[in-house]
Design an enzyme around this catalytic site. Structure first.
Site, PDB file in Angstrom:
ATOM      1  CG  ASP A   1     -44.612  -1.461 -12.694  1.00  0.00           C
ATOM      2  OD1 ASP A   1     -45.142  -0.331 -12.595  1.00  0.00           O
ATOM      3  OD2 ASP A   1     -43.488  -1.715 -12.203  1.00  0.00           O
TER       4      ASP A   1
ATOM      5  CG  HIS B   1     -42.869   2.256 -11.708  1.00  0.00           C
ATOM      6  ND1 HIS B   1     -42.993   1.037 -11.073  1.00  0.00           N
ATOM      7  CD2 HIS B   1     -42.342   3.117 -10.807  1.00  0.00           C
ATOM      8  CE1 HIS B   1     -42.560   1.157  -9.825  1.00  0.00           C
ATOM      9  NE2 HIS B   1     -42.171   2.400  -9.638  1.00  0.00           N
TER      10      HIS B   1
ATOM     11  CB  SER C   1     -39.447   3.065  -7.842  1.00  0.00           C
ATOM     12  OG  SER C   1     -40.777   3.553  -7.729  1.00  0.00           O
TER      13      SER C   1
END
Length: 385
Positions: free
Chosen positions: A349, A352, A63
Site C-alpha cells: 500500500d 508498507h 504498523s
C-alpha cells in the site's frame, strides 16, 4: 541544515481525515471470515528454520509489524478489513500487509508459532511471546495523534510488564521466569511514525523545535531510556531495526513532481539511524549481559531494488493497493481490488511492503552478513548462551 517540508506535509493531514471516514464505515461493515480458498504458499522459502533456540519473542513497534493491537481501540489506524490479509490464512487480522509481516517470518525461522497480538493473547499463548506493536505508534508519546488511538512505545513496555506479571503468577514468581526472559528475543522497530506522523505533519511543532540532527538525537535519547527499561525488566537479547528509505515509499513519491524518491526525506532520517548504531554500541558496553544488534533496513531495501529482476519484482514505485499517483495518495481502502500479481510489487500500500519483501528481509535479518545485521545476525544472537 534546516529542512523545509511545506510540500511534503500537506497530504497526510487530508489522508487522516479520509481514513477517519473510511475506517468508521469499515468498522461497521467488515466481518472477518475464513477465506473461501486456501492462500498460496509463502513467497519466500523459509525452510531451514531452527526450533527451540529461544523460548519466546516479544515484539514492539508500529504498523510495519502490528498484527491487530489497534483492532479494538478507537483508532483510525486499522487494517482489519479486506483486502488486507488477502494472502493470509484467516483473512484480515490487523496486519498492514497482504500476508505475513517481517516478524512473522522471523518467528517461523526461529521455530516459533506466529506471535499473538497483546490484545488477543490468552492462556499459555503468552509463553511463546507477545506482539505489542501498534499502528501509528512512535518513540514519542504524541506521535500518531492524528490517528487518535494508538499504543506508544512507553505503553507497549507497560503492557509487557503486565504480561510478565501474568506469567510470573502462573510460574511461581519473577525469579522462576527470569532465565526464560533473558533467553528470549526482543524485537523493536520504532521511529517511522516519529517522522511520518510527527515531524513531517504540519500540525506538530517538532520541525520548528528541532533540525534534522537535533531531532534524531532527541528521539534516540528517549529510545535509549526505553530500551534500558526493557533491559531492567529482564531482556538481554535485542534486535533493533533501523529506518528504511522512507523517501521512496509510494506516499512520499506521490507528493513529488517527478515520481522519484525524496532525498530530502531520506536525508532527514539518516541522523536517527546513525545515532541508533551509536546507541547500540553504547548499550552493549554499558549493560552487563546484554546483546543488542542492528538491522540495516535501508541497506536491505537498496539491495532488493538493485537486484529487483532477480527477485522477480517489476513494480518498485507503486502500491499494489491504493488510489491516485503511485497508488499512494489514498492508501488501501475497504474492499478495493488490489493488483493480482502481488509477488511482483515491492509495496503493498502507500506505506508498507508486500509479504514477499517482508519474508526476504526476515531471511536476511536471520542469516545475513554484517552489511544487514551487525555485530551478529538474529540466528547468532538467538544461539548465544
Amino acid at each position: 541544515m534546516t529542512f523545509h517540508f511545506r510540500r511534503l506535509c500537506c497530504f497526510p493531514a487530508i489522508l487522516a481525515v479520509v481514513l477517519q471516514l473510511l475506517h468508521g464505515v469499515a468498522g461497521q461493515l467488515v466481518v472477518i471470515d475464513e477465506p473461501t480458498s486456501a492462500p498460496p504458499p509463502p513467497l519466500v522459502d523459509l525452510d531451514g528454520g531452527v526450533g527451540g533456540i529461544v523460548p519466546a519473542m516479544f515484539i514492539f513497534g508500529d504498523s510495519l509489524i502490528d498484527n491487530g493491537n489497534n483492532n479494538n481501540i478507537p483508532s483510525f489506524a486499522k487494517a482489519n478489513y479486506f483486502p488486507y490479509g488477502i494472502d493470509f490464512n484467516g483473512g484480515p487480522t490487523g496486519r498492514f500487509c497482504n500476508g505475513l509481516t517481517m516478524v512473522d517470518g522471523i518467528a517461523q525461522l526461529l521455530g516459533l508459532p506466529l506471535i499473538p497480538a497483546y490484545s488477543e493473547a490468552t492462556g499459555d499463548q503468552v509463553l511463546r511471546g507477545v506482539n505489542y506493536a501498534s499502528a501509528a505508534a512512535g518513540i514519542l508519546p504524541d506521535t500518531g495523534g492524528n490517528f487518535v488511538g494508538r499504543i506508544p512505545f512507553d505503553t507497549q513496555i507497560h503492557n509487557f510488564e503486565t504480561t510478565l506479571d501474568q506469567v510470573a503468577s502462573k510460574s511461581g514468581g519473577a525469579v522462576n521466569i527470569a532465565d526464560s526472559v533473558a533467553r528470549s528475543l526482543f524485537f523493536i522497530g520504532m521511529g517511522s511514525n516519529d517522522y511520518l506522523n510527527n515531524y513531517l505533519m504540519p500540525n506538530f511543532p517538532t520541525r520548528n523545535q528541532f533540525n534534522a540532527q537535533q531531532y534524531g538525537g532527541h528521539l534516540v535519547q528517549q529510545y535509549t531510556n526505553q530500551l534500558t527499561r526493557l533491559y531492567n525488566l529482564g531482556g538481554r537479547k535485542f534486535v533493533v531495526a533501523g529506518l528504511g528509505r522512507m523517501g521512496c515509499i509510494p506516499s512520499i513519491l506521490a507528493q513529488g513532481p517527478d515520481g522519484k524518491c525524496s532525498e530530502e526525506v531520506n536525508q532527514l532520517v539518516l541522523p536517527f539511524n546513525t545515532n541508533v548504531k551509536t546507541m547500540i554500541s553504547n548499550l552493549n558496553q554499558n549493560l552487563p549481559g546484554a546483546k543488542f544488534i542492528y538491522l540495516d533496513i535501508a541497506h536491505m531495501y537498496e539491495e532488493i531494488t538493485a537486484n529487483a529482476v532477480s527477485y522477480g519484482f517489476t513494480t518498485l514505485d507503486k502500491g499494489c493497493c491504493g488510489i491516485g499517483k503511485n497508488r499512494g495518495q489514498i492508501t488501501c481502502l475497504p474492499f478495493e481490488t488490489p493488483c493480482p500479481n502481488r509477488d511482483q510489487y515491492l509495496f503493498w500500500d502507500a506505506f508498507h511492503p508486500t509479504e514477499k519483501v517482508n519474508l526476504i528481509m526476515a531471511k536476511k535479518a536471520f542469516a545475513g552478513d554484517r552489511t544487514v545485521a551487525f555485530p551478529i545476525n538474529i540466528h547468532e544472537l538467538a544461539s548465544l548462551n
